[in-house]
Scaffold this motif. Structure first.
Motif, PDB file in Angstrom:
ATOM      1  N   UNK A  33       0.812  -1.209   0.000  1.00 49.76           N
ATOM      2  CA  UNK A  33       0.000   0.000   0.000  1.00 49.76           C
ATOM      3  C   UNK A  33       0.853   1.270   0.000  1.00 49.76           C
ATOM      4  N   UNK A  34       1.998   1.250   0.653  1.00 51.05           N
ATOM      5  CA  UNK A  34       2.796   2.469   0.748  1.00 51.05           C
ATOM      6  C   UNK A  34       3.742   2.646  -0.442  1.00 51.05           C
ATOM      7  N   UNK A  35       4.277   1.553  -0.955  1.00 51.23           N
ATOM      8  CA  UNK A  35       5.212   1.637  -2.075  1.00 51.23           C
ATOM      9  C   UNK A  35       4.839   0.584  -3.119  1.00 51.23           C
ATOM     10  N   UNK A  36       3.766   0.814  -3.867  1.00 51.93           N
ATOM     11  CA  UNK A  36       3.287  -0.211  -4.805  1.00 51.93           C
ATOM     12  C   UNK A  36       4.282  -0.529  -5.909  1.00 51.93           C
ATOM     13  N   UNK A  42       9.268  -6.350  -6.855  1.00 55.81           N
ATOM     14  CA  UNK A  42       9.716  -7.498  -6.065  1.00 55.81           C
ATOM     15  C   UNK A  42       8.950  -8.760  -6.441  1.00 55.81           C
ATOM     16  N   UNK A  43       7.627  -8.656  -6.571  1.00 57.61           N
ATOM     17  CA  UNK A  43       6.802  -9.831  -6.861  1.00 57.61           C
ATOM     18  C   UNK A  43       7.039 -10.329  -8.285  1.00 57.61           C
ATOM     19  N   UNK A 303      12.821  -4.348   4.601  1.00 54.47           N
ATOM     20  CA  UNK A 303      12.669  -3.055   3.938  1.00 54.47           C
ATOM     21  C   UNK A 303      12.342  -1.958   4.952  1.00 54.47           C
ATOM     22  N   UNK A 304      11.594  -2.328   6.004  1.00 56.79           N
ATOM     23  CA  UNK A 304      11.217  -1.337   7.010  1.00 56.79           C
ATOM     24  C   UNK A 304      12.122  -1.356   8.232  1.00 56.79           C
ATOM     25  N   UNK A 305      12.558  -2.525   8.626  1.00 54.55           N
ATOM     26  CA  UNK A 305      13.327  -2.629   9.862  1.00 54.55           C
ATOM     27  C   UNK A 305      14.817  -2.761   9.631  1.00 54.55           C
ATOM     28  N   UNK A 306      15.213  -3.218   8.466  1.00 50.60           N
ATOM     29  CA  UNK A 306      16.620  -3.489   8.230  1.00 50.60           C
ATOM     30  C   UNK A 306      17.075  -4.622   9.112  1.00 50.60           C
ATOM     31  N   UNK A 307      18.332  -4.551   9.579  1.00 49.02           N
ATOM     32  CA  UNK A 307      18.875  -5.582  10.467  1.00 49.02           C
ATOM     33  C   UNK A 307      18.678  -5.235  11.936  1.00 49.02           C
ATOM     34  N   UNK A 308      18.031  -4.090  12.217  1.00 50.24           N
ATOM     35  CA  UNK A 308      17.829  -3.682  13.605  1.00 50.24           C
ATOM     36  C   UNK A 308      16.553  -4.316  14.161  1.00 50.24           C
TER      37      UNK A 308
END
Length: 481
Positions: A33-36, A42-43, A303-308
């Motif tokens: 929804x945020x980055x279609x 990716x898909x 994509x949102x959290x990275x490795x953290x």
């Protein structure tokens, strides 16, 4: 609709003990929804890894070109298209209109009613009463409340009206863009040991490809497709009562959800079997097709959290400040303890190995090789000597051979030279003297006195010998004269 997962903070203390529901596809839906554009790329990249799509079909899947469908240029299809457009001129809010959330809400009443009446024989195959169907259709289009449990409608009326709704959509539920992709998914088969294709379907790859393809469907299409396949799956489970297997249901619904609009069976020809088998496969595996693959979930999460690690504001308040050295994260403390234990175990193994090696060398027969190995141990006592379990044999001291004149010089002249060298050092070590030197020290008093007296006696003897020699020569000369 399962478009996105919403989180609601509940302040009611009576409900805080309820289990927390976690949506594993939360970040997948968030990314969609945020980055279609990022999500679609990716898909599609993973879909092309599973099925071979030429450039034109790939462009159609991405929406960059209009889909080229079978029978689109024939005269019959043109007439059929114009006929369908005339029928849809007086379209209502639900039937004949593009799929919307409002239309799904109205049709979901039909699906809920059919879930309660799955035992009717010939469900979706036996047509209902046309008059009752028209009454029900008008009610749905107008948005009025309908009481399907009143007994005024039969389950066959509701089932036929559901198929009618799907058939009057402007495009199939699986969309025209995905038509060629579904044909390629039907061709996914296993390979034998020699790498040749077999006729056995590759179910795992087909499920994975459908999972990816369903992720890029429009949200209303995906929501209604899930409701429909769940209904057909439950219907097939009751086939002993309603006589409708998954294949029979696929024959009823494939023209409505997968076949391109305005085409006939002659236009599809050999593809009809593939399409019908594809819908049969969807019904049988419907409980797996609406879950994102694990690697897609992980990509969306990273994509949102990275490795953290994801932490809330309350968690951040509990973290130590940069200047405080007393508090350390639990994870780093655990890692340091593990590293310390690992180092201790490694050191212990090394010491045990060295002890075993030293025992082996000590028990070797006397030889040059044994002496050489022992010297190596003596050179590095801290690193190689494995403790005091086995007594180390002292290395034989090498006696230095000296001449008689050298011994005299050491006894007579060696002591003052040694003392002179030692006196130059800042921290002189205690002097080592031989037994003869000790005796001379006791007799004469000091090393300096010993050396001076000896030198005087030698000079006196030399002068005496010279005098005697001169006397002897003079007497010889006088006698010759």
């Amino acid at each position: 609709s399962d478009a996105i997962c919403n989180f609601v903070i509940c302040n009611d203390s009576s409900l805080r003990s309820q289990p927390i529901i976690f949506n594993p596809d939360f970040f997948v839906e968030k990314l969609r929804h945020e980055k279609p554009e990022v999500f679609t790329e990716l898909i599609v990249s993973n879909i092309t890894r599973l099925i071979d799509l030429p450039g034109a079909e790939l462009a159609q899947l991405m929406g960059e070109e209009d889909p080229k469908l079978p029978g689109a240029n024939s005269t019959a299809s043109g007439f059929f298209r114009s006929l369908m457009s005339l029928k849809r001129k007086e379209k209502g809010v639900v039937f004949g209109s593009p799929l919307t959330e409002e239309g799904i809400a109205q049709v979901s009443q039909l699906i809920e009613y059919l879930h309660k009446n799955l035992r009717a024989e010939g469900l979706f195959r036996v047509p209902g009463n046309s008059i009752r169907q028209q009454i029900l259709k008008d009610a749905l289009n107008s948005g009025t409340d309908i009481d399907l449990d009143s007994g005024d409608f039969h389950s066959n009326d509701v089932a036929t009206l559901l198929k009618m709704f799907l058939g009057e959509l402007p495009e199939p539920l699986l969309t025209h863009k995905h038509f060629h992709a579904h044909l390629k998914i039907a061709d996914l088969t296993l390979f034998d040991e020699k790498g040749n294709k077999t006729s056995t379907p590759d179910k795992e790859r087909q499920i994975e490809a459908l999972q990816l393809l369903f992720l890029i469907l429009p949200a209303p299409n995906r929501s209604l497709l899930k409701l429909l396949l769940d209904l057909l799956y439950q219907t097939a489970k009751k086939q002993d009562k309603n006589k409708m297997s998954a294949h029979n249901l696929a024959l009823m619904f494939a023209p409505h959800i997968l076949w391109p609009r305005n085409v006939t069976a002659n236009d599809l020809q050999e593809n009809i079997t593939k399409l019908n088998n594809g819908v049969t496969f969807m019904i049988k595996h419907s409980q797996k097709l609406f879950k994102a693959p694990v690697y897609i979930r992980e990509c969306a999460r990273l994509h949102y959290l990275g490795s953290r690690a994801h932490t809330s504001k309350d968690d951040l308040d509990l973290l130590p400040s940069p200047g405080s050295k007393e508090l350390q994260p639990l994870k780093s403390q655990k890692r340091s303890r593990l590293d310390t234990c690992h180092q201790e175990e490694t050191q212990q193994r090394t010491e045990e190995a060295l002890k075993e090696l030293f025992r082996h060398v000590h028990n070797m027969p006397d030889s040059a090789k044994k002496k050489k190995l022992i010297r190596q141990f003596n050179k590095h006592p801290t690193a190689l000597t494995p403790g005091s379990d086995v007594p180390a044999s002292p290395a034989p001291r090498r006696t230095r051979s000296r001449s008689f004149s050298g011994l005299i010089k050491q006894k007579v002249l060696g002591t003052p030279v040694i003392l002179e060298r030692k006196s130059k050092d800042a921290t002189p070590e205690p002097e080592r003297v031989s037994k003869e030197n000790v005796h001379l020290l006791q007799k004469c008093g000091s090393p300096a006195h010993v050396s001076q007296s000896k030198l005087k006696s030698l000079e006196g003897r030399k002068e005496e010998s010279c005098r005697r020699m001169r006397t002897h020569l003079l007497s010889k000369d006088s006698s010759s004269l």
